[in-house]
Every structure is written in C-alpha cells, then in structure tokens.
Scaffold this active site. Structure first.
Site, PDB file in Angstrom:
ATOM      1  N   ARG B  11      15.233  -1.603   9.218  1.00 22.24           N
ATOM      2  CA  ARG B  11      14.034  -1.860   8.408  1.00 22.24           C
ATOM      3  C   ARG B  11      13.050  -2.680   9.221  1.00 22.24           C
ATOM      4  O   ARG B  11      13.380  -3.174  10.292  1.00 22.24           O
ATOM      5  CB  ARG B  11      14.359  -2.499   7.054  1.00 22.24           C
ATOM      6  CG  ARG B  11      15.527  -3.423   7.003  1.00 22.24           C
ATOM      7  CD  ARG B  11      15.314  -4.668   7.763  1.00 22.24           C
ATOM      8  NE  ARG B  11      14.131  -5.379   7.280  1.00 22.24           N
ATOM      9  CZ  ARG B  11      13.500  -6.307   7.948  1.00 22.24           C
ATOM     10  NH1 ARG B  11      13.908  -6.667   9.147  1.00 22.24           N
ATOM     11  NH2 ARG B  11      12.440  -6.907   7.437  1.00 22.24           N
ATOM     12  N   GLY B  12      11.829  -2.814   8.664  1.00 23.68           N
ATOM     13  CA  GLY B  12      10.753  -3.407   9.437  1.00 23.68           C
ATOM     14  C   GLY B  12       9.965  -2.270  10.062  1.00 23.68           C
ATOM     15  O   GLY B  12      10.534  -1.433  10.774  1.00 23.68           O
ATOM     16  N   ALA B  13       8.663  -2.223   9.765  1.00 26.80           N
ATOM     17  CA  ALA B  13       7.880  -1.048  10.152  1.00 26.80           C
ATOM     18  C   ALA B  13       8.011  -0.692  11.636  1.00 26.80           C
ATOM     19  O   ALA B  13       8.280   0.472  11.956  1.00 26.80           O
ATOM     20  CB  ALA B  13       6.416  -1.255   9.743  1.00 26.80           C
ATOM     21  N   ARG B  53      10.903   6.911   4.195  1.00 28.16           N
ATOM     22  CA  ARG B  53      10.153   5.788   3.636  1.00 28.16           C
ATOM     23  C   ARG B  53       8.680   6.169   3.613  1.00 28.16           C
ATOM     24  O   ARG B  53       8.101   6.482   4.656  1.00 28.16           O
ATOM     25  CB  ARG B  53      10.312   4.508   4.507  1.00 28.16           C
ATOM     26  CG  ARG B  53      11.720   4.019   4.750  1.00 28.16           C
ATOM     27  CD  ARG B  53      12.372   3.308   3.582  1.00 28.16           C
ATOM     28  NE  ARG B  53      11.623   2.236   2.963  1.00 28.16           N
ATOM     29  CZ  ARG B  53      11.607   0.961   3.383  1.00 28.16           C
ATOM     30  NH1 ARG B  53      12.277   0.609   4.453  1.00 28.16           N
ATOM     31  NH2 ARG B  53      10.925   0.050   2.717  1.00 28.16           N
ATOM     32  N   GLN B 160      15.470 -10.390   2.479  1.00 28.08           N
ATOM     33  CA  GLN B 160      15.244 -10.321   3.933  1.00 28.08           C
ATOM     34  C   GLN B 160      14.907 -11.698   4.510  1.00 28.08           C
ATOM     35  O   GLN B 160      15.150 -11.957   5.680  1.00 28.08           O
ATOM     36  CB  GLN B 160      14.100  -9.343   4.263  1.00 28.08           C
ATOM     37  CG  GLN B 160      14.437  -7.878   4.055  1.00 28.08           C
ATOM     38  CD  GLN B 160      14.062  -7.384   2.673  1.00 28.08           C
ATOM     39  OE1 GLN B 160      13.889  -8.180   1.754  1.00 28.08           O
ATOM     40  NE2 GLN B 160      13.935  -6.094   2.525  1.00 28.08           N
ATOM     41  N   ASP B 201       3.125  -3.319   6.501  1.00 24.68           N
ATOM     42  CA  ASP B 201       3.696  -1.974   6.581  1.00 24.68           C
ATOM     43  C   ASP B 201       2.621  -0.919   6.749  1.00 24.68           C
ATOM     44  O   ASP B 201       2.859   0.134   7.343  1.00 24.68           O
ATOM     45  CB  ASP B 201       4.563  -1.694   5.360  1.00 24.68           C
ATOM     46  CG  ASP B 201       5.835  -2.519   5.442  1.00 24.68           C
ATOM     47  OD1 ASP B 201       5.777  -3.724   5.151  1.00 24.68           O
ATOM     48  OD2 ASP B 201       6.875  -1.979   5.867  1.00 24.68           O
ATOM     49  N   ASN B 211       2.339  -4.906   2.298  1.00 24.42           N
ATOM     50  CA  ASN B 211       3.480  -5.597   2.893  1.00 24.42           C
ATOM     51  C   ASN B 211       4.499  -5.797   1.786  1.00 24.42           C
ATOM     52  O   ASN B 211       4.260  -5.475   0.608  1.00 24.42           O
ATOM     53  CB  ASN B 211       3.043  -6.919   3.542  1.00 24.42           C
ATOM     54  CG  ASN B 211       4.140  -7.545   4.384  1.00 24.42           C
ATOM     55  OD1 ASN B 211       4.811  -6.863   5.160  1.00 24.42           O
ATOM     56  ND2 ASN B 211       4.351  -8.836   4.221  1.00 24.42           N
ATOM     57  N   LYS B 212       5.640  -6.353   2.126  1.00 25.87           N
ATOM     58  CA  LYS B 212       6.749  -6.540   1.187  1.00 25.87           C
ATOM     59  C   LYS B 212       6.292  -7.125  -0.147  1.00 25.87           C
ATOM     60  O   LYS B 212       5.461  -8.021  -0.198  1.00 25.87           O
ATOM     61  CB  LYS B 212       7.764  -7.482   1.834  1.00 25.87           C
ATOM     62  CG  LYS B 212       9.001  -7.761   1.022  1.00 25.87           C
ATOM     63  CD  LYS B 212       9.788  -6.517   0.683  1.00 25.87           C
ATOM     64  CE  LYS B 212      10.117  -5.714   1.914  1.00 25.87           C
ATOM     65  NZ  LYS B 212      10.442  -4.316   1.620  1.00 25.87           N
TER      66      LYS B 212
END
Lengths: 300, 300
Positions: B11-13, B53, B160, B201, B211-212
């Site tokens: 995970r993480g763009a 995603r 996270q 993201d 973003n998250k």
C-alpha cells in the site's frame, strides 16, 4: 462504584453522577453494617468518588448534593435513608432531564422527511438513566413515527460509538450507520446530514464545551459544511465557575487505550479523554430548560 | 501482485505503482514459461492490476508506462527484458523522487530547535521504495542531526499510523507520539506543532488532494490553528485530466474494516478509503520538482 467509574464500566456524565450518588449510599450502608462511623464513611466515599474522573461536572454536582443531604440529616440513624432519598432524587431528575431535552431537541429537527443526524461517542441511554441527552430527541422522533438515520462516529480509542451508540439504537430498531472518526468530515461533505448533536462533559460559562475527544474535529467539519452543530446536556453540565474552556481540566488517559497490545516500540502516546469545542462553533445548546445560547442568562 | 495490492499488503500510492510495474513483468515471465502468448499476458496483467485500487493515480501511471514499453518492443523475445528495464526505471525514479521531496521539504522546516510535525496515515518508507514522501524530509532532517518529534495519527480503520509510521520511525530512532485521529484537532490547539505534512493518492488539476480518510479533518484543524498544512507527493500523483476533487473516484471499502468482529447488529457502515482536501486548505505541495502552488504551471 468508584472503580466502575474509573474504568468506564459506568460512563457518560449523567450516569456517572447518578451512580456516584448511589455509591455514597453504599458506602454508608457498608459502614453501618460493620459498625463504623457513618459520617466518616460519607466523607471517605465523597473523596474516593471525586477522585475518579476529573472532567465530568455532573459527578461533582451529584457529590455536592449528597454532601448537602448528609449535612441536612442531624441524626446518624437517619443518614442512610436520607442519602438514599437524595440519590433517588438525582436519578428522578436525570430521567426528567432526558424527557425535557427530547422535547426541546425535537423542535430542531426538519419538519418532514427522514431525519439524518450525526453523533459522536455515546450520549444515549447507556450514558444516563433514561433516553440520554444527544440521543433523547432521536428516540422521541422515532417514537413519534418519524423516519430517522443516525450516523455514529466509532469514537476511538474506546469505541463508544460502535460499541454503545450503534448497539442501543439498533436494539431500538433505529437505522444506524457507523463510521471511523476520520470519516465524519467526508460524510458531512458528501452526504445529506441535517444536523450534528453531541453530549457534553462540562460546559464553561461562555459555552465552550468539553466532550469526548474527536468532538472538536466534527464541529469544525460542521461549520465548514454549514451543518448545524448542537450540544445536548442537562443544565447541571454547565459550570459557571469556569469562564471559558481553557479552565476545564482535561483528563489524560492511559497509552494502552490507544496502542493496546500492538507494537510501537518506543512510541509515546497523546491520549486526552476530551477536547474543548469553542462556543462559536456550537449552533445552540439543547437543555432541560429549552434551547439556549450564550450568555445563558436564564440558566444561572 | 494484484492480490497484494487489493488487500493492502502493498500500500501507499508510490509503492503500488512500483509493485504493479513488476507485476506486469511477472505476468509475462509466467506466460513465457508456460508457452502462452506474452502480448496477451501483458494485456491481462495490465487489466487485472488496473482493477485493484481505483484512487491511486500512480498505479495507472505505472501501468501506462508498462503498456508503452510493451508497444516499443516489437520482438516478443525482447518483451520480458524490455518490461523489466521499464519496471526498474519506475523503481529508480521513485527512489530519486523521495530524495528530491526530502530536499524540497527540508527548506520548510524551522531553521533551529526541535522540528515538530503531525502526519496522518503512512507516507514513509513503507509506502514507497525509499524514504517515502511525507516522511522523506523528516528522515533527511534526522539524518542531518536535527531534533525531531513526529505526531502520528493512528489512522483508522487500518491503523497505518500506529502500525506503520510509528514502527518505521521508531526503527530509525526518531521520537514519535501516537494519537487517535479524533485527537489531532486537540493536539494542534494545545501543543506546539510546526507543521502538518501528509501524502497524497491523487491530486486534481486545481490542487484538491485525495488522501487517506481523516486527512480533511486534520486540514480543517490546521487552518483553525494557523498551522501550515503541506502535501508531499511526486509529480506523478497530479492528475491534470481531472479539473477538481469532485472528479476523483473514491474507493468504498468493506464494512469489516470498521466493525471487525464487534457486534453492531443491523448497523451499516460508511467506509470510504479517502477524502478530498480542498486546495484552499493546503499551504503548498512538496514535490520532486520543488515546493509548488496552483496553478502548477511548471508541472504540466
């Protein structure tokens, strides 16, 4: 009872006050049964209960009432029954408070269609003796046959929203949608929500409101989206001895509540139980004496 | 690889983009080993990876690069090595991107004294190939001998912050304080914090930043307290085909992430993976081409 309050087995400012009042009765009853001095037992119970949670003003309000009831009872033989009657009075007033808050809040809901409300933490039946504070108008609307949808922030770290609010609303048959606390701003931006309503643990004289950690972020998102933001609380939650929110003591709780048994070796934790929402972010306060706004002259 | 991205094992763009690029190589390698058509395998891998995603633009950027690399390689026999070189180039550029973001972000930190930074989610080494995006300037400051304190939102529902950010900073010896997402507004009101820095993201052409989930609430609290709010991201995170945040697709994830095995019988769940922070709440964007602000003319 003190242990139950300290560990949040009993939580919610009004429930804490009611439980503490009966805790004093139990302290005296146990002293009498053991042949100890009942007056000393009152003082000891008051001290111990006062040391459990620093923020909830209802706790100190209830303990002051019990202290005063003890003073009003000159004969030691009458002490237990005198204190029991006072604790029952505190309970009865809490039930009546919920009914009045329900009535006052109902008038703020949209007149027709589904009522869509966002709340944070639990200020329902599990936080009081009756219908609660923030949830009281919702129960009243539901009982009156209105369509309702409650959005419940899960409320980390102790998840009062997903564990308590969702549970008690679900048990009543009221449709509820749970979200993580960080999703509240997104919800208010993307979905139709009529209003936000939360409880309070202490309200300063100017209206600054201490409530469960995370409330302030919801209030900021409500202002950003033009969503009315209401605080529902009994008048006993107002502390006119404190001019503004900077004077409200904020309880810092254990790091374990946040990290649990997850490994974050060496990490420290910032875990205040409450935050303070400035009065300017609150549309109005729903109380047992109606819907009020600063300077709260009718309440003093 | 697709399964790892879908389940957030990767995970993480930026890390998603790099992993997806190598995923295409693996798809072709496996097709060649089994005597299947390698061109069809490229198409199939691209399709499958693109479906994992919806929000991370780096994913589509990396897949476009791989598609183009396949087109540039006329001979089937050269396909695997051509795609491998392109995936390695994507990786190398991500490492270089982190170094450039670190350098650009470092200039925004206070010149002396402890640097106190709040971040949300994980945009560190565990989200990229190198130092990360949001955490890259922090690692650089620490490496340069500066005193640093990072406040890490735990970032529900998947934590996270407490699982990844606190872990990787702790491993590097950087002091970190974990807080529940709802406590970020309280922290910014009560403690000295120099700046907020988060990853992204996808960033629309006007600067609106996905973003998250929970980032928007932090941005609102930063504005309220006058705390600079920075987004750190490679230029590849900008999607100039989308005019503003309303066009960014937002992934809705499983209710289980929020409720787990806790009982909330009958409750529904609102669980978007991302929110959109409007450009006006962002002080500046820290990119591999420097610190930029709208209209981003140098980036197009």
């Amino acid at each position: 009872v003190a242990e139950a309050i300290r560990t949040l087995t009993v939580r919610g400012a009004p429930a804490i006050g009611v439980a503490a009042a009966f805790g004093v009765v139990l302290g005296v009853r146990s002293a009498i049964a053991c042949g100890r001095n009942p007056r000393a037992a009152v003082e000891s119970a008051l001290d111990r209960l006062a040391g459990t949670r620093p923020t909830a003003v209802n706790l100190f309000y209830a303990l002051d009432r019990m202290r005063e009831a003890a003073r009003r009872t000159p004969r030691d033989a009458d002490l237990e029954i005198g204190l029991l009657k006072e604790a029952q009075a505190v309970l009865g007033e809490d039930l009546e408070t919920g009914r009045r808050i329900a009535e006052a809040g109902l008038a703020l809901f949209p007149a027709a269609g589904e009522i869509r409300v966002l709340t944070h933490c639990n200020a329902g039946g599990l936080a009081t003796s009756g219908w609660g504070t923030a949830l009281a108008p919702i129960y009243a609307a539901w009982a009156a046959g209105r369509a309702v949808r409650v959005f419940a922030d899960e409320t980390r770290p102790l998840l009062q929203g997903s564990r308590l609010t969702a549970w008690e609303l679900g048990r009543a048959g009221i449709p509820v949608t749970v979200l993580v606390d960080g999703a509240a701003a997104s919800l208010l931006h993307r979905e139709p929500v009529d209003l936000v309503v939360v409880g309070a643990d202490r309200i300063a004289a100017n209206g600054d409101t201490a409530n469960k950690i995370g409330t302030l972020a919801v209030a900021l998102a409500a202002r950003e989206t033009g969503t009315p933001f209401y605080v529902a609380a009994p008048v006993s939650t107002f502390d006119f001895s404190i001019p503004d929110g900077t004077g409200i003591p904020i309880e810092e709780r254990s790091p374990d509540e946040v990290l649990g048994d997850r490994g974050a070796p060496g990490a420290s934790v910032y875990n205040p139980a409450f935050d303070v929402t400035p009065a300017r972010l609150v549309t109005a306060w729903i109380t047992d004496r109606g819907v009020v706004r600063p300077p709260f002259e009718t309440l003093r």
